[in-house]
Every structure is written in structure tokens, then in C-alpha cells.
Design an enzyme around this catalytic site. Structure first.
Site, short mmCIF file in Angstrom:
data_model
loop_
_atom_site.label_atom_id
_atom_site.label_comp_id
_atom_site.label_asym_id
_atom_site.label_seq_id
_atom_site.Cartn_x
_atom_site.Cartn_y
_atom_site.Cartn_z
CG ASP A 72 -26.78 43.59 -41.87
OD1 ASP A 72 -26.89 43.52 -43.10
OD2 ASP A 72 -26.07 42.79 -41.21
CG MET A 104 -30.60 41.67 -37.65
SD MET A 104 -29.14 41.85 -38.72
CE MET A 104 -29.62 40.88 -40.16
CG MET A 119 -23.42 34.14 -40.63
SD MET A 119 -24.52 34.14 -42.06
CE MET A 119 -23.35 33.89 -43.40
CB SER A 137 -21.87 43.00 -45.98
OG SER A 137 -21.73 41.65 -45.58
CG ASP A 146 -22.60 39.73 -41.96
OD1 ASP A 146 -23.08 40.24 -40.93
OD2 ASP A 146 -22.81 40.19 -43.10
CG MET A 168 -25.67 36.94 -37.61
SD MET A 168 -26.26 37.00 -39.32
CE MET A 168 -24.73 37.48 -40.15
CG HIS A 209 -21.42 44.48 -41.39
ND1 HIS A 209 -21.76 45.02 -40.17
CD2 HIS A 209 -22.16 43.35 -41.52
CE1 HIS A 209 -22.67 44.27 -39.59
NE2 HIS A 209 -22.93 43.23 -40.39
CG HIS A 223 -23.77 41.04 -37.44
ND1 HIS A 223 -24.64 41.08 -38.51
CD2 HIS A 223 -24.49 40.53 -36.40
CE1 HIS A 223 -25.83 40.62 -38.13
NE2 HIS A 223 -25.76 40.27 -36.86
#
Length: 219
Positions: A176, A138, A38, A9, A36, A69, A34, A67
Site C-alpha cells: 500500500d 507499507m 484514520m 483505495s 483506510d 491506522m 481497500h 486497514h
């Protein structure tokens, strides 16, 4: 080649040196990075968006596993496709249009993934499994790095493996949250094959950490 994939990540990396960090990751032999995303709404924190992904893309040939979020992820499909995302994974909890959003991700040329939080049952995604290339379970509650792996999620992973088999499908199962050289064994045994690790890898020598995870996967 092993069907197991390690996905460090980038959220745990040095934000001021993404180009260098991506090169370091490639040197370890990992398959994915990965990323993330957000928005401060679906989860409390804010990370970065498609423009940062686009800035990273010329510096790496790794699979960009994005990913999201974020609330209403369907609003960001085109921007991440243009940015060079290879996989776009969205939360079932974040949109009322999960089926249509997954269709749009694939139409935009990316692989489609769906995510569920620890408290969300598999029933929430059962009817879109035929659309996805990857399901992300998750193993912590989303939004913060460095959390402890929730061991009960192994049962959910195993149930997803059974559901996949019964439906005759072939998507990857990613985990994850709290993945290290101890917890990865539980997720592997339950049936996961893509493993996101952040704090565990970036708070030590990166190659040593990757080697430790790989040793468990190859055992």
C-alpha cells in the site's frame, strides 16, 4: 483465476458518492475495496469509521479490506465486525497487544491482517505470522495519499516471502502506497500479491487504470 488481487483505495474516491463509486469498482472486476480508517492520532488525518463501512456494505459484494491506522485498534474489533468488514488489518506499532488483538479479530469472524510501516522491521511481526491471513507492507509512510513508492521496501517484501516459506505459512502479502503501473512490477517481483492503489486509479478513467495494473500482473 490469478492469485493477484487489486484493491482500490476508497480514500481516493468521491466521498459524497460512495454507492456510485462502489458500483464503478465492481464493474472493473477488482477483487477488493481497500478502506483506510484514520483517527487523527496514530496518523495526522481523520477519515471515517465503522458507521461509514456499515453504510457502504449493502451496496457492494466486494471484499471489504479495512486497514485501521488507529491507536489501540483492539477497541474497534467488534464495531468493524458488525459493520461487515471482511478483513481487518491493524498496525503492529499501534497496540501493545498485537497477538491478542489478532486472535480477537479472527474470533469475531473476520480475516486478520497485520501491518508494518516502512521503518518497522519484520522481526516485530515474526511471532504473529501464524495468526494472520494477510501481511500489509507499507510502501509509503501512512496517513496521506499520493506519496511516492519507497523502492527499498521490495527487499522487505522479499524477506517476508522467505520468512513465510521457512515457516510453512500461506498468508497474502499486500502493499500500500505509491502503487501505479510502474511500481507494481517491483512489488510483484518481490513477492506481493495484493496491491492497493488510490490516486493512480481515481485520477484517471478507472477501468483504464485497472486494466493497466492487470496487464503488468499478467505479464
Amino acid at each position: 483465476m490469478s492469485h493477484y488481487k487489486i484493491a482500490p483505495s476508497i480514500l481516493a474516491a468521491d466521498y459524497a458518492n460512495f454507492e456510485t463509486e462502489l458500483k464503478r469498482l465492481e464493474e472493473t472486476g477488482v477483487e477488493y475495496v481497500h478502506i483506510d480508517i484514520m483517527d487523527g492520532h496514530f496518523v495526522p488525518n481523520i477519515s471515517f469509521g465503522a458507521d461509514v463501512v456499515a453504510a457502504m456494505r449493502p451496496h457492494s459484494k466486494l471484499v471489504f479490506d479495512c486497514h485501521l491506522m488507529v491507536s489501540n485498534p483492539e477497541n474497534h474489533i467488534d464495531s468493524f465486525a458488525r459493520a461487515g468488514a471482511d478483513i481487518m488489518t491493524i498496525h503492529a506499532e499501534a497496540t501493545v497487544h498485537i497477538h491478542g488483538s489478532l486472535q480477537k479479530i479472527k474470533a469475531a469472524g473476520m480475516k486478520a491482517g497485520v501491518v508494518i510501516n516502512p521503518g518497522t522491521p519484520l522481526a516485530a511481526i515474526e511471532h504473529v505470522l501464524n495468526l494472520v491471513d494477510q501481511v500489509l507492507i507499507m510502501t509509503v509512510n501512512p496517513g496521506f495519499g499520493g506519496q511516492a513508492y519507497i523502492p527499498e521496501m521490495a527487499d522487505k517484501i522479499a524477506a517476508l516471502v522467505q520468512m513465510r516459506q521457512e515457516k510453512g505459512l500461506s498468508f497474502d502479502i499486500e502493499v500500500d502506497g505509491g502503487i501505479d503501473d510502474k511500481t507494481i512490477a517491483s512489488a510483484k517481483e518481490a513477492g506481493a500479491n495484493v496491491f492497493v492503489a488510490g490516486s493512480y486509479l481515481f485520477k484517471r478513467d478507472l477501468q483504464t487504470g485497472v486494466n493497466a495494473l492487470r496487464a503488468v500482473l499478467n505479464d
